[in-house]
Write a protein that holds these residues in place. Structure first.
Motif, PDB file in Angstrom:
ATOM      1  N   ASP A 186       0.853  -1.183   0.000  1.00  0.00           N
ATOM      2  CA  ASP A 186       0.000   0.000   0.000  1.00  0.00           C
ATOM      3  C   ASP A 186       0.891   1.235   0.000  1.00  0.00           C
ATOM      4  N   ALA A 187       0.635   2.158  -0.925  1.00  0.00           N
ATOM      5  CA  ALA A 187       1.446   3.378  -1.005  1.00  0.00           C
ATOM      6  C   ALA A 187       1.396   4.168   0.292  1.00  0.00           C
ATOM      7  N   GLY A 188       0.259   4.109   0.978  1.00  0.00           N
ATOM      8  CA  GLY A 188       0.126   4.835   2.228  1.00  0.00           C
ATOM      9  C   GLY A 188       1.095   4.360   3.298  1.00  0.00           C
ATOM     10  N   PHE A 189       1.452   3.075   3.265  1.00  0.00           N
ATOM     11  CA  PHE A 189       2.409   2.513   4.226  1.00  0.00           C
ATOM     12  C   PHE A 189       3.741   3.247   4.115  1.00  0.00           C
ATOM     13  N   TRP A 190       4.241   3.355   2.890  1.00  0.00           N
ATOM     14  CA  TRP A 190       5.539   3.981   2.664  1.00  0.00           C
ATOM     15  C   TRP A 190       5.460   5.495   2.826  1.00  0.00           C
ATOM     16  N   GLN A 191       4.319   6.057   2.469  1.00  0.00           N
ATOM     17  CA  GLN A 191       4.131   7.495   2.638  1.00  0.00           C
ATOM     18  C   GLN A 191       4.229   7.866   4.117  1.00  0.00           C
ATOM     19  N   LEU A 192       3.534   7.117   4.952  1.00  0.00           N
ATOM     20  CA  LEU A 192       3.551   7.404   6.380  1.00  0.00           C
ATOM     21  C   LEU A 192       4.935   7.130   6.978  1.00  0.00           C
ATOM     22  N   LYS A 193       5.564   6.040   6.529  1.00  0.00           N
ATOM     23  CA  LYS A 193       6.905   5.695   7.021  1.00  0.00           C
ATOM     24  C   LYS A 193       7.888   6.829   6.768  1.00  0.00           C
ATOM     25  N   GLU A 194       7.902   7.350   5.548  1.00  0.00           N
ATOM     26  CA  GLU A 194       8.881   8.375   5.185  1.00  0.00           C
ATOM     27  C   GLU A 194       8.592   9.700   5.868  1.00  0.00           C
ATOM     28  N   TYR A 195       7.328  10.097   5.901  1.00  0.00           N
ATOM     29  CA  TYR A 195       6.994  11.388   6.499  1.00  0.00           C
ATOM     30  C   TYR A 195       7.250  11.412   8.005  1.00  0.00           C
ATOM     31  N   LEU A 196       7.001  10.284   8.674  1.00  0.00           N
ATOM     32  CA  LEU A 196       7.155  10.252  10.120  1.00  0.00           C
ATOM     33  C   LEU A 196       8.542   9.783  10.556  1.00  0.00           C
ATOM     34  N   GLY A 197       9.392   9.445   9.582  1.00  0.00           N
ATOM     35  CA  GLY A 197      10.746   9.046   9.908  1.00  0.00           C
ATOM     36  C   GLY A 197      10.831   7.730  10.651  1.00  0.00           C
ATOM     37  N   LEU A 198       9.985   6.756  10.295  1.00  0.00           N
ATOM     38  CA  LEU A 198       9.949   5.460  10.971  1.00  0.00           C
ATOM     39  C   LEU A 198      10.733   4.417  10.191  1.00  0.00           C
ATOM     40  N   THR A 199      11.147   3.355  10.890  1.00  0.00           N
ATOM     41  CA  THR A 199      11.693   2.186  10.213  1.00  0.00           C
ATOM     42  C   THR A 199      10.530   1.303   9.772  1.00  0.00           C
ATOM     43  N   VAL A 200      10.827   0.292   8.932  1.00  0.00           N
ATOM     44  CA  VAL A 200       9.764  -0.621   8.502  1.00  0.00           C
ATOM     45  C   VAL A 200       9.133  -1.343   9.694  1.00  0.00           C
ATOM     46  N   PRO A 201       9.914  -1.922  10.621  1.00  0.00           N
ATOM     47  CA  PRO A 201       9.285  -2.556  11.788  1.00  0.00           C
ATOM     48  C   PRO A 201       8.429  -1.588  12.608  1.00  0.00           C
ATOM     49  N   GLN A 202       8.891  -0.349  12.754  1.00  0.00           N
ATOM     50  CA  GLN A 202       8.099   0.637  13.496  1.00  0.00           C
ATOM     51  C   GLN A 202       6.790   0.962  12.779  1.00  0.00           C
ATOM     52  N   THR A 203       6.832   1.022  11.453  1.00  0.00           N
ATOM     53  CA  THR A 203       5.618   1.295  10.686  1.00  0.00           C
ATOM     54  C   THR A 203       4.634   0.140  10.803  1.00  0.00           C
ATOM     55  N   LEU A 204       5.145  -1.082  10.817  1.00  0.00           N
ATOM     56  CA  LEU A 204       4.280  -2.253  11.009  1.00  0.00           C
ATOM     57  C   LEU A 204       3.631  -2.224  12.388  1.00  0.00           C
ATOM     58  N   LYS A 205       4.393  -1.798  13.413  1.00  0.00           N
ATOM     59  CA  LYS A 205       3.871  -1.764  14.779  1.00  0.00           C
ATOM     60  C   LYS A 205       2.847  -0.648  14.977  1.00  0.00           C
ATOM     61  N   THR A 206       2.917   0.388  14.161  1.00  0.00           N
ATOM     62  CA  THR A 206       2.025   1.531  14.336  1.00  0.00           C
ATOM     63  C   THR A 206       0.925   1.557  13.277  1.00  0.00           C
ATOM     64  N   TRP A 207       1.307   1.815  12.044  1.00  0.00           N
ATOM     65  CA  TRP A 207       0.313   1.999  10.995  1.00  0.00           C
ATOM     66  C   TRP A 207      -0.440   0.706  10.651  1.00  0.00           C
ATOM     67  N   SER A 208       0.272  -0.401  10.505  1.00  0.00           N
ATOM     68  CA  SER A 208      -0.393  -1.655  10.150  1.00  0.00           C
ATOM     69  C   SER A 208      -1.345  -2.105  11.254  1.00  0.00           C
ATOM     70  N   VAL A 209      -0.925  -1.917  12.500  1.00  0.00           N
ATOM     71  CA  VAL A 209      -1.803  -2.263  13.627  1.00  0.00           C
ATOM     72  C   VAL A 209      -3.011  -1.341  13.659  1.00  0.00           C
ATOM     73  N   LEU A 210      -2.790  -0.050  13.424  1.00  0.00           N
ATOM     74  CA  LEU A 210      -3.890   0.926  13.424  1.00  0.00           C
ATOM     75  C   LEU A 210      -4.934   0.573  12.366  1.00  0.00           C
ATOM     76  N   GLU A 211      -4.473   0.256  11.149  1.00  0.00           N
ATOM     77  CA  GLU A 211      -5.401  -0.080  10.070  1.00  0.00           C
ATOM     78  C   GLU A 211      -6.182  -1.361  10.384  1.00  0.00           C
ATOM     79  N   THR A 212      -5.515  -2.338  10.977  1.00  0.00           N
ATOM     80  CA  THR A 212      -6.196  -3.575  11.348  1.00  0.00           C
ATOM     81  C   THR A 212      -7.205  -3.322  12.459  1.00  0.00           C
ATOM     82  N   LEU A 213      -6.879  -2.422  13.365  1.00  0.00           N
ATOM     83  CA  LEU A 213      -7.813  -2.044  14.435  1.00  0.00           C
ATOM     84  C   LEU A 213      -9.081  -1.426  13.855  1.00  0.00           C
TER      85      LEU A 213
END
Length: 447
Positions: free
Chosen positions: A403-430
């Motif tokens: 999903d383009a939004g995954f990488w968009q959020l990762k880059e803008y917020l300065g997160l690593t891939v594992p951090q993005t999975l722990k935050t954004w992926s969990v949020l979307e699943t919630l």
């Protein structure tokens, strides 16, 4: 067609899409187009009808949603260039206070997210999130995650977003009732996935290093002369107001009368967005000192990035149509009916599967609704409006890496891939799980 063969073929097609896009990094449109053609041929569809089936599905989707995308993008552009978004942010954050800035960003995301795609709304609001986080000394994730949750919810659950409109059209749902139910169900989900989860995540996930984007945005000054809050909010909400008016036309006037016909006309999705966009040209354009040439430049340059979105929407519609015309969808639906899987659960599961397959929540919603709509037509006792909402909830599940939004959020917020999975992926699943649960509860009372 044998049901086991149909399910196996559909599963293999989805798996191939996932692997080709996520592993081999092939253009999603090429993948969806190619897999659709291959699936149809393997299913035994005559070769001379395969391309026509895909084109019919793509054309049906784009014929309706292309106008919505164009008008919504123009409206979002005017909101950004005029300083209207800044005005909404400053007003709501002032009212909320420093301690509740995350709640303010959630409300801002719900308001600004109505007329624009997630990607557009995120780019529109992330500079303001940076500024608010810096001025209030609040962790960036605590500010940005509620905003992202709100944008995701409006994208998936509340018309006039193109994704919700596609499902609404497929299920023949009432747009006014869908908007009201979407607000009623989406708001508590936004609270859970936004401020509540945002505070939990921001205390445990700390971005590493200095974010150059944050430094850039924080150093820039917002426009000094901003449009009024009331007129800005009215412009953003005007298409929703018009659609609600059209939905209630036959309740406030005798059917087929002149007044009723006028309300139905202005409540049409395309007309409502057209009127709102034209209004923005004056309120957020001419009245702000922009010349006609400048407004024209804004509306021209904002359409370029929507090309891939439109192609993916068309490809998703073509993929769904091929599944139907090849007989695969019919075999799967017959199996589902025989297994007595609740329609709300089935729609959610299919949308979640396609979401993982292609990454796009809009394509997931369009494809899943195209598959499930024939079952709904043969069923009773299920609310078409809740079907729209539960399909939308499933369409944002997992926040996958394709999903383009995954990488968009990762880059803008300065997160690593594992951090993005722990935050954004969990949020979307919630959001997805809460949407399913709330829709199941609502189905007890809404039919």
């Amino acid at each position: 067609m044998n049901s086991i063969f149909a399910i196996s073929l559909a599963t293999a097609a989805i798996a191939a899409v996932v692997i080709l896009i996520a592993r081999f990094r092939i253009n999603p449109f090429i993948v969806l187009f190619s897999i659709s053609i291959l699936l149809a041929l393997i299913a035994g569809m005559p070769a001379d009808k395969v391309v026509g089936s895909f084109e019919a599905g793509a054309g049906h989707v784009l014929g309706h949603v292309g106008t919505v995308i164009a008008l919504g993008t123009m409206l979002g552009k005017m909101l950004a260039e005029s300083g209207g978004a800044d005005r909404i942010v400053l007003t709501i954050s002032t009212l909320s206070g420093r301690r509740h800035v995350d709640w303010a960003m959630m409300l801002i995301g719900l308001l600004v997210g109505l007329p624009v795609f997630f990607e557009v709304g995120f780019v529109l609001l992330i500079p303001l999130a940076f500024v608010l986080a810096d001025r209030t000394q609040t962790p960036l994730l605590r500010v940005a995650l509620p905003m992202g949750a709100a944008l995701s919810i409006t994208h998936a659950l509340i018309p006039p977003h193109p994704a919700a409109l596609l499902a609404l059209s497929a299920y023949h749902a009432d747009i006014g009732k869908t908007i009201l139910l979407g607000i009623a169900i989406g708001t508590p989900i936004a609270v859970i996935a936004g401020p509540v989860f945002g505070r939990f995540a921001s205390a445990r996930v700390i971005p590493e290093g200095v974010n150059p984007l944050a430094k850039q945005f924080v150093s820039s000054k917002p426009p000094e002369d901003l449009p009024g809050f009331g007129i800005t909010v009215f412009t953003v909400l005007s298409p929703v107001i018009l659609m609600l008016a059209g939905s209630m036309a036959d309740r406030v006037a005798a059917p087929h009368t002149t007044f009723s016909n006028i309300l139905h006309f202005i409540g049409n999705t395309d007309i409502a967005l057209l009127l709102a966009t034209v209004l923005s040209f004056y309120v957020l354009g001419h009245a702000r000192g922009f010349s006609r040439e400048t407004v024209l430049r804004f509306t021209n340059e904002c359409l370029g990035p929507t090309a891939l979105i439109m192609l993916l929407l068309g490809a998703g519609g073509g993929f769904g149509r091929v599944l139907v015309d090849s007989g695969v969808s019919r075999s799967i639906t017959d199996t589902a009916l025989g297994a007595h899987v609740p329609l709300l659960v089935l729609a959610w599961m299919l949308a979640a599967i396609v979401r993982v397959a292609c990454g796009s929540s809009t394509v997931a919603m369009a494809t899943a609704s195209g598959i499930v709509a024939p079952i709904l037509a043969r069923s009773t006792g299920v609310s078409a409006e809740l079907m729209v909402l539960v399909t939308g909830a499933g369409s944002v599940a997992f926040g996958p890496m394709n999903d383009a939004g995954f990488w968009q959020l990762k880059e803008y917020l300065g997160l690593t891939v594992p951090q993005t999975l722990k935050t954004w992926s969990v949020l979307e699943t919630l959001i997805a799980v809460c949407g399913l649960v709330f829709c199941m509860i609502a189905s007890i009372f809404v039919h």
